[in-house]
Design a protein around this motif. Structure first.
Motif, short mmCIF file in Angstrom:
data_model
loop_
_atom_site.label_atom_id
_atom_site.label_comp_id
_atom_site.label_asym_id
_atom_site.label_seq_id
_atom_site.Cartn_x
_atom_site.Cartn_y
_atom_site.Cartn_z
N ILE A 1 120.19 86.60 8.70
CA ILE A 1 119.77 85.23 8.42
C ILE A 1 120.67 84.64 7.35
CG2 ILE A 1 117.87 83.78 7.57
CD1 ILE A 1 115.94 85.89 8.63
N TYR A 2 121.09 83.40 7.58
CA TYR A 2 121.93 82.69 6.63
C TYR A 2 121.27 81.37 6.26
CZ TYR A 2 125.46 86.13 7.80
OH TYR A 2 126.13 87.31 7.97
N LEU A 3 121.44 80.99 5.01
CA LEU A 3 120.82 79.76 4.50
C LEU A 3 121.90 78.71 4.32
CD1 LEU A 3 118.11 78.57 3.39
CD2 LEU A 3 118.95 79.18 1.11
N THR A 4 121.71 77.57 4.98
CA THR A 4 122.64 76.45 4.83
C THR A 4 121.99 75.40 3.93
OG1 THR A 4 123.56 76.83 7.02
CG2 THR A 4 123.97 74.69 6.02
N GLN A 5 122.68 75.07 2.86
CA GLN A 5 122.14 74.14 1.87
C GLN A 5 122.93 72.83 1.92
OE1 GLN A 5 122.35 74.88 -2.61
NE2 GLN A 5 120.30 75.62 -2.11
N VAL A 6 122.18 71.72 1.93
CA VAL A 6 122.79 70.39 1.97
C VAL A 6 122.59 69.73 0.61
CG1 VAL A 6 122.87 68.18 3.16
CG2 VAL A 6 122.22 70.24 4.42
N VAL A 7 123.68 69.24 0.03
CA VAL A 7 123.63 68.62 -1.29
C VAL A 7 124.16 67.19 -1.17
CG1 VAL A 7 124.51 68.70 -3.66
CG2 VAL A 7 123.94 70.83 -2.45
N SER A 8 123.43 66.25 -1.77
CA SER A 8 123.86 64.85 -1.80
C SER A 8 123.89 64.38 -3.24
CB SER A 8 122.90 63.98 -0.98
OG SER A 8 123.22 62.61 -1.12
N ASN A 9 125.08 63.99 -3.69
CA ASN A 9 125.24 63.48 -5.06
C ASN A 9 124.63 64.42 -6.09
OD1 ASN A 9 126.64 61.09 -4.26
ND2 ASN A 9 124.68 60.20 -3.64
N GLY A 10 124.87 65.71 -5.89
CA GLY A 10 124.46 66.70 -6.86
C GLY A 10 123.05 67.23 -6.71
N LYS A 11 122.29 66.73 -5.72
CA LYS A 11 120.91 67.18 -5.52
C LYS A 11 120.76 67.85 -4.17
CE LYS A 11 118.63 63.74 -8.43
NZ LYS A 11 117.57 62.68 -8.48
N VAL A 12 120.04 68.98 -4.15
CA VAL A 12 119.75 69.66 -2.90
C VAL A 12 118.71 68.84 -2.13
CG1 VAL A 12 118.83 71.75 -1.83
CG2 VAL A 12 120.22 71.92 -3.90
#
Length: 354
Positions: A333-344
């Motif tokens: 299992i892999y976790l993909t993290q999305v960040v926008s302008n420094g916030k998850v």
């Protein structure tokens, strides 16, 4: 069991307004293990109705000791046929088995489908003053009491007929509706009124009925916003905060920038989906940028180690895709993290298989 004072009802005081009919129309007991309408099986009273064995009676009135097969079974499993007695009491002249005001028709006699929807019912405009989170319960009340609908037994579109459980609306108070259904509100809607109603009385709106209709779980609003894209509900709260308290880290998962009119739906800064998932060698992330700015998409393993950076740049609003080729990575299992302008703003799991 918990809506019956003869059983465990006193154990849950919060459910005290909800009590099942034990003596409806001074003759029918829908308590646990009682017979409900079974005494009428095979009689002229049910001939030509949905309870006739030649129609759906073997499914909806199967035997003694199963009183709620007549209402909870169709409400939550098979759907409800547009046959007497499953029509509103409007126009029945006091006979619950007679034809009344057509209401719901989403029956699947093959045993049901938990995802069934009645797509023939027009959606109620969220701006309509009649829109209610009580879903089909609110529609039934209108069909029985509102002069626009209660003055005729003709088929009409009543606001909220598209509500739960006839449909699936995010705004509906599902828990409250389910508890009201278990306490017999659907039986009352078709004319099998509560015990404090005397057969022949012109006014069936008794205190027992009002207790059910005005029942509240005490939860009157959501604790977060909806998302603008499928599956619309927010990611689950993390389990690291105090039960019932604010969880700061979880709130950072959504960065609202605008609101969809009438729904209270906040649009996330960036939203992402992966397909295929699970995957063998590669998966494609499709993501929508709603708030221009710095966007980062990072893949981590379950030990929290960064595997790869897929995106890390300023981006304009729009729809994009990026492929992750993970054929050289071990299964797991892999976790993909999305960040926008420094916030998850989002985290999703992807599964690598053989």
């Amino acid at each position: 069991l918990y809506m019956d004072d003869d059983l465990f009802g006193p154990a849950v005081p919060a459910l005290s307004p909800l009590r099942i009919q034990h003596n409806s129309l001074q003759g029918f007991d829908f308590g646990n293990g009682q017979d409900g309408l079974f005494a009428l099986k095979g009689s002229p009273a049910v001939e030509g109705t949905a309870l006739d064995d030649d129609i759906f009676g073997t499914l909806l009135l199967p035997g003694p000791g199963m009183p709620r097969s007549v209402d909870l079974w169709p409400i939550f499993h098979t759907g409800v046929p547009n046959f007497p007695p499953y029509q509103l009491a409007t126009g029945k002249e006091g006979n619950p088995l007679a034809a009344g005001k057509p209401f719901i028709n989403n029956f699947l006699p093959n045993g049901g489908d938990m995802l069934r929807l009645n797509m023939a019912v027009p959606p109620t405009d969220r701006q309509d003053p009649a829109f209610s989170s009580l879903g089909i319960v609110a529609a039934a009340v209108a069909g029985l009491t509102d002069p626009q609908y209660a003055s005729t037994a003709d088929l009409q579109f009543i606001p909220n007929m598209d509500g739960f459980p006839n449909g699936r609306r995010l705004e509906d108070d599902v828990t409250r509706i389910e508890l009201q259904a278990v306490s017999g509100v659907a039986l009352a809607a078709i004319g099998l009124w509560y015990d404090d109603y005397t057969a022949g009385d012109p006014n069936p709106v008794t205190q027992d009925l009002l207790n059910v209709l005005t029942y509240s779980t005490g939860v009157e609003e959501n604790d977060t916003t909806f998302r603008s894209g499928f599956p619309y509900v927010q990611l689950p709260w993390e389990g690291t905060g105090k039960c019932g308290g604010a969880v700061t880290q979880a709130k950072s998962m959504s960065t609202p920038t605008s609101t969809v009119k009438g729904l209270g739906i906040n649009v996330p800064a960036v939203s992402l989906v992966a397909a295929p998932n699970p995957f063998v060698s590669s998966t494609t992330f499709t993501y929508t940028v709603n708030t221009p700015g710095q966007v980062g998409i990072y893949v981590y393993d379950m030990q929290g180690r960064l595997v790869t950076t897929l995106v890390d740049q300023d981006m304009k609003a729009g729809r994009y895709q990026v492929e992750w080729i993970g054929e050289d990575r071990p299964e797991g299992i892999y976790l993909t993290q999305v960040v926008s302008n420094g916030k998850v703003v989002q985290s999703i799991k992807s599964v690598k298989t053989k």
